[in-house]
Motif scaffolding. Structure first.
Motif, PDB file in Angstrom:
ATOM      1  N   LEU A   1       0.823  -1.212   0.000  1.00 17.59           N
ATOM      2  CA  LEU A   1       0.000   0.000   0.000  1.00 17.59           C
ATOM      3  C   LEU A   1       0.853   1.257   0.000  1.00 17.59           C
ATOM      4  O   LEU A   1       0.560   2.225  -0.725  1.00 17.59           O
ATOM      5  N   ILE A   2       1.910   1.256   0.780  1.00 15.33           N
ATOM      6  CA  ILE A   2       2.747   2.454   0.896  1.00 15.33           C
ATOM      7  C   ILE A   2       3.887   2.428  -0.115  1.00 15.33           C
ATOM      8  O   ILE A   2       4.215   3.446  -0.726  1.00 15.33           O
ATOM      9  N   GLY A   3       4.498   1.271  -0.278  1.00 12.16           N
ATOM     10  CA  GLY A   3       5.684   1.197  -1.114  1.00 12.16           C
ATOM     11  C   GLY A   3       5.427   1.154  -2.598  1.00 12.16           C
ATOM     12  O   GLY A   3       6.301   1.531  -3.386  1.00 12.16           O
ATOM     13  N   PHE A   4       4.245   0.704  -3.033  1.00 11.56           N
ATOM     14  CA  PHE A   4       4.014   0.571  -4.471  1.00 11.56           C
ATOM     15  C   PHE A   4       3.884   1.920  -5.183  1.00 11.56           C
ATOM     16  O   PHE A   4       4.490   2.110  -6.251  1.00 11.56           O
ATOM     17  N   PRO A   5       3.110   2.895  -4.689  1.00  8.82           N
ATOM     18  CA  PRO A   5       2.959   4.144  -5.456  1.00  8.82           C
ATOM     19  C   PRO A   5       4.169   5.063  -5.401  1.00  8.82           C
ATOM     20  O   PRO A   5       4.311   5.931  -6.270  1.00  8.82           O
ATOM     21  N   ILE A   6       5.054   4.915  -4.413  1.00  7.14           N
ATOM     22  CA  ILE A   6       6.169   5.857  -4.266  1.00  7.14           C
ATOM     23  C   ILE A   6       7.124   5.810  -5.464  1.00  7.14           C
ATOM     24  O   ILE A   6       7.515   6.865  -5.981  1.00  7.14           O
ATOM     25  N   PRO A   7       7.553   4.630  -5.969  1.00  9.07           N
ATOM     26  CA  PRO A   7       8.398   4.645  -7.174  1.00  9.07           C
ATOM     27  C   PRO A   7       7.711   5.268  -8.382  1.00  9.07           C
ATOM     28  O   PRO A   7       8.375   5.884  -9.227  1.00  9.07           O
ATOM     29  N   ILE A   8       6.395   5.127  -8.478  1.00 16.62           N
ATOM     30  CA  ILE A   8       5.664   5.735  -9.599  1.00 16.62           C
ATOM     31  C   ILE A   8       5.720   7.255  -9.493  1.00 16.62           C
ATOM     32  O   ILE A   8       6.018   7.951 -10.476  1.00 16.62           O
ATOM     33  N   LEU A   9       5.446   7.780  -8.298  1.00 20.22           N
ATOM     34  CA  LEU A   9       5.513   9.230  -8.094  1.00 20.22           C
ATOM     35  C   LEU A   9       6.925   9.750  -8.319  1.00 20.22           C
ATOM     36  O   LEU A   9       7.119  10.807  -8.941  1.00 20.22           O
ATOM     37  N   PHE A  10       7.907   8.992  -7.837  1.00 17.23           N
ATOM     38  CA  PHE A  10       9.299   9.417  -8.023  1.00 17.23           C
ATOM     39  C   PHE A  10       9.671   9.450  -9.501  1.00 17.23           C
ATOM     40  O   PHE A  10      10.343  10.387  -9.963  1.00 17.23           O
ATOM     41  N   ALA A  11       9.245   8.447 -10.264  1.00 19.07           N
ATOM     42  CA  ALA A  11       9.545   8.415 -11.697  1.00 19.07           C
ATOM     43  C   ALA A  11       8.859   9.567 -12.429  1.00 19.07           C
ATOM     44  O   ALA A  11       9.454  10.179 -13.331  1.00 19.07           O
ATOM     45  N   LEU A  12       7.624   9.862 -12.061  1.00 26.11           N
ATOM     46  CA  LEU A  12       6.906  10.963 -12.700  1.00 26.11           C
ATOM     47  C   LEU A  12       7.579  12.299 -12.413  1.00 26.11           C
ATOM     48  O   LEU A  12       7.710  13.151 -13.314  1.00 26.11           O
ATOM     49  N   LEU A  13       8.023  12.505 -11.178  1.00 21.22           N
ATOM     50  CA  LEU A  13       8.689  13.759 -10.828  1.00 21.22           C
ATOM     51  C   LEU A  13      10.066  13.846 -11.473  1.00 21.22           C
ATOM     52  O   LEU A  13      10.459  14.910 -11.978  1.00 21.22           O
ATOM     53  N   LEU A  14      10.790  12.741 -11.470  1.00 26.44           N
ATOM     54  CA  LEU A  14      12.128  12.741 -12.068  1.00 26.44           C
ATOM     55  C   LEU A  14      12.053  12.969 -13.573  1.00 26.44           C
ATOM     56  O   LEU A  14      12.952  13.581 -14.163  1.00 26.44           O
ATOM     57  N   ASN A  15      10.992  12.509 -14.183  1.00 23.48           N
ATOM     58  CA  ASN A  15      10.825  12.684 -15.631  1.00 23.48           C
ATOM     59  C   ASN A  15      10.605  14.149 -16.008  1.00 23.48           C
ATOM     60  O   ASN A  15      10.823  14.524 -17.168  1.00 23.48           O
TER      61      ASN A  15
END
Length: 324
Positions: free
Chosen positions: A108-122
């Motif tokens: 629940l907590i760990g799955f969306p964080i890499p997605i948000l990080f990738a979107l921001l890094l992009n």
């Protein structure tokens, strides 16, 4: 008058249809022209067969009273006795609840964080800064579990850890995070996110690299903000990847790595840190109850398999994307 010739023609063609080769000639030609690729695939295929499928015959230990002297086939068959032993044991409820809670909150907590990080890094256009941030967040993935837990013990030490020094600096009291059962899941999940966030974001960054830049240009001309472009362009573009990764995450929800949990275990936090994988390690390797440990592991695998099938079915029905 036209029925009889039709029947005769169909009868003459019937042997020819039966005589057709089972393998298409085009398929054989395609295989022969790409034989180098199949040779490259062969080592991985052999590894998968030898170390994943061949050992599966050992699952029969779960239904036997295994004795190393008698071997797998010579051991006495006991049926579901080992499963009943686990289901009726005093630790069944606690290890099952601890495993489900730890896995659920990790997903629940760990799955969306890499997605948000990738979107921001992009969204970072300065390539040097982008590479620096990606390297810094990617590096912790290569830290071994033993070193990571040792770092946690140093950072969270009640007297010498800098985290407690910061807490005391703002007027709080030092907390023994590693020994408190109520802090075990928080420390476990947060450290796992820190270690795997950068590595997990790679696949989403790869998907974002395939987004047509003309879509962003048109949206910018129309006055769309960065947040609107992320929501309406980037997220829909990587939605299939997100769904596939979520299905895989659901399929591994009961497979919590035992190494980290075992190294973080202490007598005071055992009520929260004892999970199925650590219990299997203790029962199977430390207590030499091989049949019981195999039964517990098989029970865990069946749950994972069931959740994977259910998640794949639901994802296919709701979104149209699935593993198969």
């Amino acid at each position: 008058m036209s029925v009889k010739p039709t029947v005769q023609r169909a009868t003459r063609e019937l042997p020819q249809r039966r005589a057709r080769p089972a393998i298409n000639v085009k398929s054989l030609h395609r295989l022969s022209s790409s034989w180098q690729l199949y040779v490259l695939l062969l080592p991985a295929l052999l590894y998968l067969i030898l170390f994943q499928y061949v050992p599966m015959y050992g699952v029969t230990i779960a239904f036997k009273d295994f004795s190393p002297m008698k071997g797998i086939f010579g051991s006495e068959w006991t049926g579901l006795t080992n499963f009943r032993t686990f289901f009726t044991s005093y630790v069944f409820d606690s290890v099952l609840v601890n495993t489900v809670k730890l896995s659920f909150f990790s997903l629940l907590i760990g799955f969306p964080i890499p997605i948000l990080f990738a979107l921001l890094l992009n969204q970072i256009r300065h390539q040097l800064a982008k590479r620096f941030i990606q390297t810094v967040t990617y590096a912790p993935y290569f830290i071994s579990t033993v070193v990571l837990v040792s770092m946690l013990n140093v950072f969270l030490a009640p007297t010498t850890g800098f985290i407690n020094h910061m807490i005391e600096g703002i007027g709080g009291s030092a907390v023994n995070f590693m020994a408190r059962a109520e802090w075990f899941r928080t420390v476990y999940i947060s450290s796992t996110i820190w270690q795997t966030m950068g590595f997990s974001a790679i696949i989403y960054l790869a998907s974002l690299s395939g987004v047509n830049p003309e879509l962003h240009e048109v949206a910018t001309v129309d006055g769309a903000s960065k947040l609107q472009r992320i929501w309406h362009i980037d997220l829909p573009s990587i939605a299939p990847t997100i769904i596939i990764m979520f299905i895989l995450g659901i399929g591994n929800i009961m497979s919590v790595g035992w190494e980290k949990a075992f190294l973080m275990q202490q007598g005071m936090n055992l009520s929260a840190s004892e999970i199925i994988s650590t219990y299997v390690y203790k029962v199977g390797l430390l207590n030499a109850q091989y049949s019981l440990a195999t039964a517990i592991g098989l029970f865990n695998s069946v749950i994972n398999f069931t959740l994977l099938i259910a998640a794949n079915y639901c994802a296919k029905k709701l979104s149209g994307y699935s593993l198969w």
